[in-house]
Design a protein around this motif. Structure first.
Motif, PDB file in Angstrom:
ATOM      1  N   ASN A 103      43.677  33.582 -10.936  1.00 40.58           N
ATOM      2  CA  ASN A 103      45.243  33.126 -10.600  1.00 40.58           C
ATOM      3  C   ASN A 103      46.019  34.503 -10.216  1.00 40.58           C
ATOM      4  O   ASN A 103      46.271  34.508  -9.170  1.00 40.58           O
ATOM      5  CB  ASN A 103      46.096  32.140 -10.635  1.00 40.58           C
ATOM      6  N   MET A 122      54.261  36.882 -12.842  1.00 38.26           N
ATOM      7  CA  MET A 122      54.161  35.195 -13.307  1.00 38.26           C
ATOM      8  C   MET A 122      53.904  35.514 -14.970  1.00 38.26           C
ATOM      9  O   MET A 122      52.575  35.415 -15.067  1.00 38.26           O
ATOM     10  CB  MET A 122      52.459  35.526 -12.922  1.00 38.26           C
ATOM     11  N   SER A 126      46.580  36.242  -6.533  1.00 42.01           N
ATOM     12  CA  SER A 126      48.070  36.167  -6.147  1.00 42.01           C
ATOM     13  C   SER A 126      48.052  38.399  -5.948  1.00 42.01           C
ATOM     14  O   SER A 126      49.222  37.914  -4.808  1.00 42.01           O
ATOM     15  CB  SER A 126      49.238  36.121  -7.876  1.00 42.01           C
TER      16      SER A 126
END
Length: 91
Positions: A86, A65, A90
């Motif tokens: 995030n 990421m 995820s």
């Protein structure tokens, strides 16, 4: 008889959540143990608001990421905490 192995990760800082994410992608069961009530507690609870990463973002991104291209080179605390949130959501 096949025995299942569960990996135990101690600490939900950036390294701990990154390790868990990588194991999850490999379908390896893992548990993250954290004594605080949240992940990355040093970043969320103890770092001062004006803090920025002291290394460029490409050296601080977690596996699988990358930071958005629009992120500044030296990511501020609030943006890094959102990035970690995030990441956790995820993976």
């Amino acid at each position: 008889m096949k025995q299942e192995t569960i990996v135990m990760i101690v600490g939900a800082g950036p390294a701990g959540i990154a390790t868990s994410a990588c194991l999850n992608l490999l379908s390896i069961t893992n548990i993250v143990l954290e004594r605080e009530d949240c992940y990355a507690s040093l970043w969320q609870k103890k770092a001062y608001d004006r803090l920025k990463l002291h290394l460029a973002k490409n050296f601080c991104q977690l596996p699988h990421m990358p930071f958005p291209l629009s992120a500044p080179t030296f990511v501020p605390k609030n943006m890094f905490v959102q990035y970690l949130k995030n990441y956790v959501l995820s993976f």
